[in-house]
Scaffold this motif. Sequence first.
Motif, PDB file in Angstrom:
ATOM      1  N   ARG A 178      26.557   8.966  22.742  1.00 12.85           N
ATOM      2  CA  ARG A 178      27.893   8.614  22.255  1.00 12.85           C
ATOM      3  C   ARG A 178      27.889   8.403  20.741  1.00 12.85           C
ATOM      4  O   ARG A 178      28.771   8.893  20.026  1.00 12.85           O
ATOM      5  CB  ARG A 178      28.328   7.357  22.993  1.00 12.85           C
ATOM      6  CG  ARG A 178      29.494   6.590  22.444  1.00 12.85           C
ATOM      7  CD  ARG A 178      29.680   5.395  23.354  1.00 12.85           C
ATOM      8  NE  ARG A 178      30.494   4.348  22.794  1.00 12.85           N
ATOM      9  CZ  ARG A 178      30.695   3.168  23.395  1.00 12.85           C
ATOM     10  NH1 ARG A 178      30.137   2.918  24.554  1.00 12.85           N
ATOM     11  NH2 ARG A 178      31.458   2.257  22.841  1.00 12.85           N
ATOM     12  N   TYR A 198      22.120  15.193  25.467  1.00 18.10           N
ATOM     13  CA  TYR A 198      21.414  13.986  25.063  1.00 18.10           C
ATOM     14  C   TYR A 198      20.707  13.377  26.270  1.00 18.10           C
ATOM     15  O   TYR A 198      21.249  13.345  27.384  1.00 18.10           O
ATOM     16  CB  TYR A 198      22.372  12.980  24.439  1.00 18.10           C
ATOM     17  CG  TYR A 198      23.005  13.482  23.165  1.00 18.10           C
ATOM     18  CD1 TYR A 198      22.231  13.716  22.032  1.00 18.10           C
ATOM     19  CD2 TYR A 198      24.372  13.761  23.100  1.00 18.10           C
ATOM     20  CE1 TYR A 198      22.803  14.195  20.861  1.00 18.10           C
ATOM     21  CE2 TYR A 198      24.945  14.242  21.933  1.00 18.10           C
ATOM     22  CZ  TYR A 198      24.158  14.459  20.819  1.00 18.10           C
ATOM     23  OH  TYR A 198      24.722  14.933  19.664  1.00 18.10           O
ATOM     24  N   ASP A 200      20.045  10.372  27.222  1.00 21.85           N
ATOM     25  CA  ASP A 200      20.646   9.243  27.934  1.00 21.85           C
ATOM     26  C   ASP A 200      21.769   9.695  28.857  1.00 21.85           C
ATOM     27  O   ASP A 200      22.114   8.985  29.800  1.00 21.85           O
ATOM     28  CB  ASP A 200      21.156   8.188  26.959  1.00 21.85           C
ATOM     29  CG  ASP A 200      22.355   8.662  26.137  1.00 21.85           C
ATOM     30  OD1 ASP A 200      22.326   9.804  25.637  1.00 21.85           O
ATOM     31  OD2 ASP A 200      23.316   7.889  25.993  1.00 21.85           O
ATOM     32  N   GLU A 201      22.320  10.867  28.604  1.00 28.56           N
ATOM     33  CA  GLU A 201      23.432  11.370  29.414  1.00 28.56           C
ATOM     34  C   GLU A 201      22.966  12.263  30.567  1.00 28.56           C
ATOM     35  O   GLU A 201      23.683  12.414  31.558  1.00 28.56           O
ATOM     36  CB  GLU A 201      24.420  12.123  28.524  1.00 28.56           C
ATOM     37  CG  GLU A 201      25.059  11.239  27.464  1.00 28.56           C
ATOM     38  CD  GLU A 201      25.961  11.976  26.501  1.00 28.56           C
ATOM     39  OE1 GLU A 201      26.622  11.313  25.679  1.00 28.56           O
ATOM     40  OE2 GLU A 201      25.999  13.221  26.550  1.00 28.56           O
ATOM     41  N   GLU A 429      28.976  17.531  29.770  1.00 28.42           N
ATOM     42  CA  GLU A 429      30.042  16.832  29.065  1.00 28.42           C
ATOM     43  C   GLU A 429      30.824  15.896  29.978  1.00 28.42           C
ATOM     44  O   GLU A 429      31.883  15.377  29.591  1.00 28.42           O
ATOM     45  CB  GLU A 429      31.018  17.851  28.456  1.00 28.42           C
ATOM     46  CG  GLU A 429      30.393  18.778  27.439  1.00 28.42           C
ATOM     47  CD  GLU A 429      30.025  18.068  26.146  1.00 28.42           C
ATOM     48  OE1 GLU A 429      30.608  16.995  25.885  1.00 28.42           O
ATOM     49  OE2 GLU A 429      29.159  18.566  25.426  1.00 28.42           O
ATOM     50  N   ARG A 431      30.690  12.761  31.156  1.00 28.34           N
ATOM     51  CA  ARG A 431      31.113  11.409  30.757  1.00 28.34           C
ATOM     52  C   ARG A 431      32.148  11.454  29.637  1.00 28.34           C
ATOM     53  O   ARG A 431      33.053  10.621  29.592  1.00 28.34           O
ATOM     54  CB  ARG A 431      29.898  10.566  30.360  1.00 28.34           C
ATOM     55  CG  ARG A 431      29.006  10.235  31.547  1.00 28.34           C
ATOM     56  CD  ARG A 431      28.041   9.096  31.264  1.00 28.34           C
ATOM     57  NE  ARG A 431      27.267   8.782  32.452  1.00 28.34           N
ATOM     58  CZ  ARG A 431      27.676   7.939  33.415  1.00 28.34           C
ATOM     59  NH1 ARG A 431      28.853   7.348  33.301  1.00 28.34           N
ATOM     60  NH2 ARG A 431      26.909   7.696  34.463  1.00 28.34           N
ATOM     61  N   GLU A 432      32.011  12.417  28.741  1.00 30.70           N
ATOM     62  CA  GLU A 432      33.013  12.556  27.690  1.00 30.70           C
ATOM     63  C   GLU A 432      34.361  12.952  28.293  1.00 30.70           C
ATOM     64  O   GLU A 432      35.410  12.462  27.883  1.00 30.70           O
ATOM     65  CB  GLU A 432      32.559  13.606  26.676  1.00 30.70           C
ATOM     66  CG  GLU A 432      31.366  13.200  25.837  1.00 30.70           C
ATOM     67  CD  GLU A 432      31.663  12.002  24.953  1.00 30.70           C
ATOM     68  OE1 GLU A 432      32.698  12.023  24.257  1.00 30.70           O
ATOM     69  OE2 GLU A 432      30.874  11.044  24.963  1.00 30.70           O
TER      70      GLU A 432
END
Length: 590
Positions: A178, A198, A200-201, A429, A431-432
């Motif tokens: 993020r 990333y 963490d994602e 993508e 979570r975004e």
Amino acid sequence: MTTALTAPDGITASDDATTPEESTATTSTPRNAGPAPRALLLDFGGVVVSTTPRADWASVLGRMVQERALAAGFPLELAAIEQSLRTGRHALGLWKNAASRRMAPRELAPREIVEDFLLVDLPAPVRSALALDAGRILAAKSHAVSDHHLRPGVTELLDVAREHGIRVGIVSNAHSGRAHRDILTELRIDSQIGVQVYSDEVGIRKPHAGMVRLAAEALGAAVEDCWYVGDTLDRDVVAGRRAGVAQVLITRDRRTDHPPFEVAETPDRVLDSPVELLAHLREALAVGSPAGQAQLGIQPGTQSTTSTPPTSLRKVLSSNAEATPGRRPVALLLDHGGVITTSVPNPRRDEIVGDALVDLAARSGVELSRQDASAAIAAGWERHRARKRERDAMTDPAHRHEEVDPGVLWGDLIGRDLPDPLRAALRIEARELSHLLHRTKGVMRPRPGALELIRWCEEHGVVVGIVSNTISGRGVREQLDDYSVGHLIGPAAYSDEIGVRKPGRAVFDAALAGLEVDPADVVYVGDKVRNDGSGGTEAGIGTIVLLRGGKDKDAALDAALADGLAHHVLDQTGDVIDLLAARLAEPAVS
């Protein structure tokens, strides 16, 4: 070639080390540029950006932690917080180095980093409370530890890639993707990045080859037609070799010449900066490029996080029972939707989310019309509803209340009938996109009396937490910040972060673990009989309050009161103040 150890104890600085090491030469056998790649996959730090360490990071982050702890009812000394942060960060660096030796390392969950590394020296209830806010803490940490600068040559590199139809992706180990996304937006290059992967994602970290393969898949390129560019031997070079990319390149940075241990794999070329990388790419383009379909699109739906407003120190001790001797302790947990916030549907929701899918498709090399995007969203939500109905009918307690994983929601349910590269991008993508959907699905406003209740609790030493079913806990936090009360919220458990929906007990237990009062002394306010009444009762919460005006009819609420699933049924959120005032007047039970 095998690199030699350069640190006396075999340990080098971590990914976000505060002091750069003195460089020693690293050599490789240069190869011809060969054909240009279909996709250019770049590491974040050391390739796209360079960092300048900040000496004051521990005090900056420590003040935020101190404020968040105080909101949960725990006054802490800043010096103790800073010491825990420094020690935890050092230990985390050692873990990162050890993890890069593994064949397929997983990434630590945000809660693990905060609870088991950064704040491990603090009392258990504080760790439990703040671990629920791990995403925000780690985003703040990323900004606090370093200033980020675009490396020379990056802008020109991205321009050339776009001109020649070469898709660009980011593949980076990160404890806050993020924050990385925000930094790329601030540097005004986010629109030229097709996909951002990333650790963490996605739950794995380099040198796991899956990181590189995910990015290639999302960009619609075979991994053997990609170049991967990093700055470390133990993570980047090894990841690129394991993934099987066409070329593994290094742009030298402060960690390049100091791997934590001997690394057998070597890069195809070591370059001093992205300027030399650009020259290498131009050489390859002169040979002849197989790439070139769609130009890059616009980064969908990312929004900078709302900063947390400052707050004065609350005049409470470690528990509100001690603040007023002899007073009965009490803490308050609130549902969000229907209790703190009400909303009306946003008529532009599908248009906004559909545009994000169209833009994402363009960056994946897929043609997608807005009409097809809207149809995919509508079909996906119907599948999601059907899945929830199936889950609610389950008798298996281990899975009955599972929250849908964002990657499953966007990649499998919404993306089921879409091309494979786009489905892969949707998972990355996810979570975004969930955050975008949360922020745009409705026009939100505080329910009457809700903000007054939260501020009243702050004035009277009552810790306020949240237990909420949501697709984006991040979005809820930002909404509370928009109301200027986010800094007053203590332990907040959101279903998308815990992985369990109400009435599942785990989401309640997560919030209760961050309180220093017995569940019997907690007042919980919701608006649904099943999720809030049954769920709160199952969790052992002492006082259940249900509010009228939500989805459940008055008759259902009255029946819950008669059946013992609620102790009070009130008209408005502000009515809870009288109930709490009466509770605070009761003497403590000896």
